[in-house]
Design an enzyme around this catalytic site. Sequence first.
Site, PDB file in Angstrom:
ATOM      1  CG  HIS A  58      -1.898   0.966   1.411  1.00 48.73           C
ATOM      2  ND1 HIS A  58      -1.653   2.265   1.795  1.00 48.73           N
ATOM      3  CD2 HIS A  58      -3.237   0.880   1.221  1.00 48.73           C
ATOM      4  CE1 HIS A  58      -2.804   2.937   1.839  1.00 48.73           C
ATOM      5  NE2 HIS A  58      -3.781   2.116   1.487  1.00 48.73           N
ATOM      6  CD  GLN A 105      -6.982  -4.379   4.146  1.00 53.58           C
ATOM      7  OE1 GLN A 105      -7.927  -5.062   4.561  1.00 53.58           O
ATOM      8  NE2 GLN A 105      -7.135  -3.115   3.819  1.00 53.58           N
ATOM      9  CB  CYS A 129      -3.601   3.343  -1.591  1.00 53.42           C
ATOM     10  SG  CYS A 129      -4.836   4.584  -1.241  1.00 53.42           S
ATOM     11  CE  LYS A 163      -7.189  -0.255   6.672  1.00 48.63           C
ATOM     12  NZ  LYS A 163      -7.891   0.259   5.512  1.00 48.63           N
ATOM     13  CG  ASP A 178       0.520  -2.423   6.131  1.00 46.20           C
ATOM     14  OD1 ASP A 178      -0.438  -2.614   6.876  1.00 46.20           O
ATOM     15  OD2 ASP A 178       0.450  -1.745   5.085  1.00 46.20           O
TER      16      ASP A 178
HETATM   17  N1  PMP Z   1      -1.800  -0.723   4.575  1.00 45.87           N
HETATM   18  C1  PMP Z   1      -2.775  -1.444   4.008  1.00 45.87           C
HETATM   19  C2  PMP Z   1      -2.447  -2.817   3.502  1.00 45.87           C
HETATM   20  C3  PMP Z   1      -4.061  -0.916   3.911  1.00 45.87           C
HETATM   21  O1  PMP Z   1      -5.028  -1.632   3.330  1.00 45.87           O
HETATM   22  C4  PMP Z   1      -4.327   0.367   4.433  1.00 45.87           C
HETATM   23  C5  PMP Z   1      -5.717   0.969   4.375  1.00 45.87           C
HETATM   24  N2  PMP Z   1      -6.327   0.918   3.145  1.00 45.87           N
HETATM   25  C6  PMP Z   1      -3.281   1.074   5.024  1.00 45.87           C
HETATM   26  C7  PMP Z   1      -2.035   0.497   5.083  1.00 45.87           C
HETATM   27  C8  PMP Z   1      -3.489   2.434   5.581  1.00 45.87           C
HETATM   28  O2  PMP Z   1      -4.284   2.397   6.733  1.00 45.87           O
HETATM   29  P1  PMP Z   1      -4.750   3.749   7.421  1.00 45.87           P
HETATM   30  O3  PMP Z   1      -5.349   4.586   6.328  1.00 45.87           O
HETATM   31  O4  PMP Z   1      -5.739   3.304   8.435  1.00 45.87           O
HETATM   32  O5  PMP Z   1      -3.554   4.402   8.008  1.00 45.87           O
END
Ligand code: PMP
Length: 397
Positions: free
Chosen positions: A117, A195, A355, A218, A192
């Site tokens: 991401h 998910q 993203c 999430k 990270d």
């Molecule tokens: N890493 C991953 C794999 C994600 O899916 C997301 C959220 N879409 C993020 C990071 C970012 O999370 P946040 O916007 O809650 O900081």
Amino acid sequence: MYKKDFPIFTNTKFNGFDLVYLDSAATSQKPQIVISKLKEFYEKYNANIYRGIYKLSEESTELYEKTRSRVADFLNVSSSEIVFTKGTTDGINFIVYAYAKNKLKKGDLVLLTEMEHHSNIVPWQILSKNIGFNIEYVPISKDGKLKDLDKFLEFKPKILSITHVSNVLGSVNDISYISNMAHKIGCTVIVDGAQAVSHMKVDLKLLDCDFYVFSAHKMFGPTGVGILYGKNEILSELEPIFGGGEMISSVTKDDVVFKDSPFKFEAGTQNFADVSVFSNSIDYIENIGINNISSYIKDLHSYAVKKLKGIKGLRIYGEGNLSGIVSFDINGIHPHDIATLLNENNIAVRAGHHCAQILMSSLGVSSLTRCSLQIYNDKSDIDKLVSSLDKIVSYFK
Ligand code: PMP
């Protein structure tokens, strides 16, 4: 069966249709218990934490710290290894500036993967412009598996920062294997977990990574709360990057002595109300059982794949990964058109690059439609999605 726990499904209709929410990878819906506890917090417990020696502040502090120990138990680590942040992005940026900035020098290598991401790419790119370290991306195969990680480790990266579960392909990386390989060459492993945590068992003792970050929103929790796990021996050596109230033991004109970790990293008034309520989200997950959530989502995912494959011209990316994330495209129809038309039936999916533009270009697409599942989804949601997609396909014929 769990839908009734989430008031949004009874409170929202659009065009006469009930909400079919298939965008939980972006954020999850909140169960009534979490919503009620947030209200209750402001009605009964609201006072700033640590500061007051009066009952209300003590109770509020107790609730805040209870969440820290709930999270620590949930992940099988110790409370002193849990730092509250604003979310996954905030956690990664913290690691980049509090840890990596002092560890890396010009010419060093940071290893990322093509499935990251942007939250786990851009902070590294910004820092590398200042320091001059190199970034390499482990490639992925068509089915979304990492390729040649072992070869990249031979280049002796100082840091490997990697997602646990891809937010586009749903691929699950084998973190305990990866940590083991990386540690053999002295490489720090940052994961990270955005998910992963809401639907699979995460035992950080087993995964043995050095840092693990995720977002509460999430996993049925409030927005603005993130968790950063760092191994005690690493956190205790780090200097804070933010200074302010409550993170110090003493301050004189010439010097400051910080509290121990994790408190030295939580400067100023924290998001204590939302953090306190996050323990109720963990209760919600544990009452159902994380393994039950996992298998429920796996079954629903398999059902979705079976039904979606019946749609003419539809191609699924990362088909074998049953982690509740199904990304697809349909020949000749732009994902934004798909999402816009599904919205007419109150079906919420995500369309775009998610993203993950590096991943998109490695897959040779510019955008995909993503449907992501949670415990409140059921087969009827999938049936509604599939019948709407069928209509969209015949409309474009
Ligand atoms: N890493 C991953 C794999 C994600 O899916 C997301 C959220 N879409 C993020 C990071 C970012 O999370 P946040 O916007 O809650 O900081």
